[in-house]
Motif scaffolding. Structure first.
Motif, PDB file in Angstrom:
ATOM      1  N   LEU A 107      44.724 -65.765 -34.247  1.00 56.78           N
ATOM      2  CA  LEU A 107      45.405 -66.618 -33.261  1.00 56.78           C
ATOM      3  C   LEU A 107      46.895 -66.699 -33.596  1.00 56.78           C
ATOM      4  O   LEU A 107      47.273 -66.985 -34.732  1.00 56.78           O
ATOM      5  CB  LEU A 107      44.813 -68.031 -33.246  1.00 56.78           C
ATOM      6  CG  LEU A 107      45.452 -68.936 -32.187  1.00 56.78           C
ATOM      7  CD1 LEU A 107      44.929 -68.608 -30.793  1.00 56.78           C
ATOM      8  CD2 LEU A 107      45.240 -70.405 -32.488  1.00 56.78           C
ATOM      9  N   ARG A 108      47.735 -66.445 -32.595  1.00 53.40           N
ATOM     10  CA  ARG A 108      49.180 -66.517 -32.812  1.00 53.40           C
ATOM     11  C   ARG A 108      49.590 -67.976 -33.031  1.00 53.40           C
ATOM     12  O   ARG A 108      49.345 -68.831 -32.173  1.00 53.40           O
ATOM     13  CB  ARG A 108      49.933 -65.939 -31.617  1.00 53.40           C
ATOM     14  CG  ARG A 108      51.429 -65.956 -31.861  1.00 53.40           C
ATOM     15  CD  ARG A 108      52.224 -65.257 -30.803  1.00 53.40           C
ATOM     16  NE  ARG A 108      53.639 -65.315 -31.153  1.00 53.40           N
ATOM     17  CZ  ARG A 108      54.611 -64.967 -30.323  1.00 53.40           C
ATOM     18  NH1 ARG A 108      54.337 -64.505 -29.114  1.00 53.40           N
ATOM     19  NH2 ARG A 108      55.866 -65.050 -30.706  1.00 53.40           N
ATOM     20  N   THR A 109      50.198 -68.266 -34.172  1.00 50.00           N
ATOM     21  CA  THR A 109      50.515 -69.640 -34.552  1.00 50.00           C
ATOM     22  C   THR A 109      51.923 -69.721 -35.114  1.00 50.00           C
ATOM     23  O   THR A 109      52.318 -68.898 -35.944  1.00 50.00           O
ATOM     24  CB  THR A 109      49.495 -70.152 -35.598  1.00 50.00           C
ATOM     25  OG1 THR A 109      48.170 -69.981 -35.088  1.00 50.00           O
ATOM     26  CG2 THR A 109      49.720 -71.607 -35.944  1.00 50.00           C
ATOM     27  N   ILE A 110      52.669 -70.701 -34.637  1.00 51.01           N
ATOM     28  CA  ILE A 110      54.042 -70.927 -35.121  1.00 51.01           C
ATOM     29  C   ILE A 110      54.057 -72.328 -35.714  1.00 51.01           C
ATOM     30  O   ILE A 110      53.631 -73.295 -35.070  1.00 51.01           O
ATOM     31  CB  ILE A 110      55.050 -70.841 -33.960  1.00 51.01           C
ATOM     32  CG1 ILE A 110      54.962 -69.468 -33.284  1.00 51.01           C
ATOM     33  CG2 ILE A 110      56.476 -71.114 -34.449  1.00 51.01           C
ATOM     34  CD1 ILE A 110      55.264 -69.504 -31.809  1.00 51.01           C
ATOM     35  N   VAL A 111      54.525 -72.432 -36.956  1.00 49.73           N
ATOM     36  CA  VAL A 111      54.501 -73.723 -37.645  1.00 49.73           C
ATOM     37  C   VAL A 111      55.907 -74.065 -38.140  1.00 49.73           C
ATOM     38  O   VAL A 111      56.561 -73.243 -38.778  1.00 49.73           O
ATOM     39  CB  VAL A 111      53.526 -73.688 -38.845  1.00 49.73           C
ATOM     40  CG1 VAL A 111      53.516 -75.034 -39.561  1.00 49.73           C
ATOM     41  CG2 VAL A 111      52.119 -73.317 -38.399  1.00 49.73           C
ATOM     42  N   HIS A 112      56.363 -75.276 -37.818  1.00 49.55           N
ATOM     43  CA  HIS A 112      57.607 -75.814 -38.365  1.00 49.55           C
ATOM     44  C   HIS A 112      57.265 -77.108 -39.091  1.00 49.55           C
ATOM     45  O   HIS A 112      56.692 -78.020 -38.490  1.00 49.55           O
ATOM     46  CB  HIS A 112      58.609 -76.128 -37.248  1.00 49.55           C
ATOM     47  CG  HIS A 112      59.166 -74.915 -36.571  1.00 49.55           C
ATOM     48  ND1 HIS A 112      60.353 -74.324 -36.958  1.00 49.55           N
ATOM     49  CD2 HIS A 112      58.699 -74.178 -35.534  1.00 49.55           C
ATOM     50  CE1 HIS A 112      60.594 -73.271 -36.173  1.00 49.55           C
ATOM     51  NE2 HIS A 112      59.599 -73.167 -35.301  1.00 49.55           N
ATOM     52  N   VAL A 113      57.596 -77.182 -40.390  1.00 50.75           N
ATOM     53  CA  VAL A 113      57.346 -78.407 -41.147  1.00 50.75           C
ATOM     54  C   VAL A 113      58.627 -78.844 -41.836  1.00 50.75           C
ATOM     55  O   VAL A 113      59.280 -78.048 -42.533  1.00 50.75           O
ATOM     56  CB  VAL A 113      56.227 -78.222 -42.194  1.00 50.75           C
ATOM     57  CG1 VAL A 113      55.997 -79.526 -42.967  1.00 50.75           C
ATOM     58  CG2 VAL A 113      54.912 -77.792 -41.533  1.00 50.75           C
ATOM     59  N   GLU A 114      58.979 -80.120 -41.635  1.00 51.91           N
ATOM     60  CA  GLU A 114      60.153 -80.704 -42.280  1.00 51.91           C
ATOM     61  C   GLU A 114      59.711 -81.378 -43.586  1.00 51.91           C
ATOM     62  O   GLU A 114      58.849 -82.259 -43.566  1.00 51.91           O
ATOM     63  CB  GLU A 114      60.788 -81.745 -41.349  1.00 51.91           C
ATOM     64  CG  GLU A 114      62.051 -82.356 -41.918  1.00 51.91           C
ATOM     65  CD  GLU A 114      62.497 -83.605 -41.169  1.00 51.91           C
ATOM     66  OE1 GLU A 114      63.709 -83.803 -41.037  1.00 51.91           O
ATOM     67  OE2 GLU A 114      61.629 -84.392 -40.727  1.00 51.91           O
ATOM     68  N   VAL A 115      60.286 -80.918 -44.702  1.00 46.99           N
ATOM     69  CA  VAL A 115      59.930 -81.453 -46.024  1.00 46.99           C
ATOM     70  C   VAL A 115      61.192 -81.933 -46.742  1.00 46.99           C
ATOM     71  O   VAL A 115      62.303 -81.538 -46.381  1.00 46.99           O
ATOM     72  CB  VAL A 115      59.221 -80.372 -46.878  1.00 46.99           C
ATOM     73  CG1 VAL A 115      57.817 -80.096 -46.364  1.00 46.99           C
ATOM     74  CG2 VAL A 115      60.037 -79.081 -46.940  1.00 46.99           C
TER      75      VAL A 115
END
Length: 277
Positions: free
Chosen positions: A177-185
């Protein structure tokens, strides 16, 4: 992770989940580890966990009930003869905060919870001091993540409080599955390696927390605003973090990019300037 869970949930009527069943459990910490500068992982052995009813949502959370004070143990409400839950023995209510279940091992009745370390906060203070043998209260979980049938891609946008949900979702996604993840740490050291069968492009943004050059703790809405296009075809967008920022992100995808609002779940896990309850 911490949640003041709220937000728009005016869709997904097609899946009929059984009604929420109240139930309470005691969990004993059997492992406590600092997995990054900003995250503590606690594994709880859940007493009677064979009757714990999973919500079916991979971002599900429970409320962790903590000791009212150092001398008072955690106690649970009981189901009374009148069908209501209460404390007929006069025991004290326990302060509680919602946290994502990072992993649930039903066979062993072991629940993994990742807690963000931050200044103040009832649960954050407990997390920093947590040790093997500590006992907390837990309720049956509930959750929100629900990818509409036929979705061809997923976009997840969260701050560090949403990282445990990101981790569990990625582990459970179907292959390819095409997945784009942005996480602010808060820092580069807070990145995590997450196993997944999905085709994921992961973007870490080390800008969470107080900074001298700006107000507030989060730049989630700026990160969303820099996303100028979405993949083709039907998708699903999951946003979690500070309530106002999450709302701004949702508006960006809906208004600026014209994305179907019924395919967005936007969840306020905490509120800037307020205790995280």
């Amino acid at each position: 992770m911490m949640h003041a869970v709220s937000g728009h949930h005016d869709h997904h009527d097609s899946h009929d989940h059984p009604p929420y069943v109240r139930d309470y459990f005691l969990g004993e910490a059997i492992k406590v580890e600092r997995i990054s500068p900003s995250m503590i992982r606690v594994v709880l052995k859940v007493e009677g966990g064979d009757r714990l009813a999973s919500s079916g949502h991979p971002d599900e959370w429970v409320r962790l009930a903590l000791q009212p004070d150092a001398d008072t143990p955690v106690t649970l409400p009981v189901l009374m003869e009148n069908g209501k839950w209460g404390r007929p023995d006069g025991s004290q209510d326990c302060p509680n905060r919602p946290y994502t279940i990072r992993r649930w091992d039903a066979g062993r009745c072991e629940m993994t919870i990742d807690l963000v370390v931050h200044e103040g906060g009832v649960a954050a203070t407990w997390a920093i001091k947590a040790k093997v043998g500590d006992v907390v209260g837990i309720c049956n979980p509930e959750g929100r993540f629900w990818m509409p049938k036929g979705s061809e891609w997923l976009l997840m946008l969260t701050d560090i409080t949403g990282l445990p949900a990101v981790g569990r979702v990625l582990e459970e996604l179907p292959a390819g599955l095409r997945t784009i993840v942005h996480v602010e740490v808060p820092s580069e050291a807070d990145r995590q390696q997450i196993e997944t069968a999905a085709e994921v492009s992961f973007h870490w943004h080390a800008c969470h927390g107080p900074k001298p050059e700006r107000t507030g703790y989060t730049e989630l809405s700026r990160i969303a605003g820099e996303i100028r296009e979405l993949p083709q075809g039907p998708g699903y967008i999951y946003i979690a973090g500070e309530a106002k920022a999450v709302s701004d992100c949702r508006k960006h995808f809906r208004d600026a990019l014209g994305f179907d609002k019924n395919r967005i779940d936007a969840i306020g896990y905490w509120i800037e300037g307020q205790a995280r309850v």
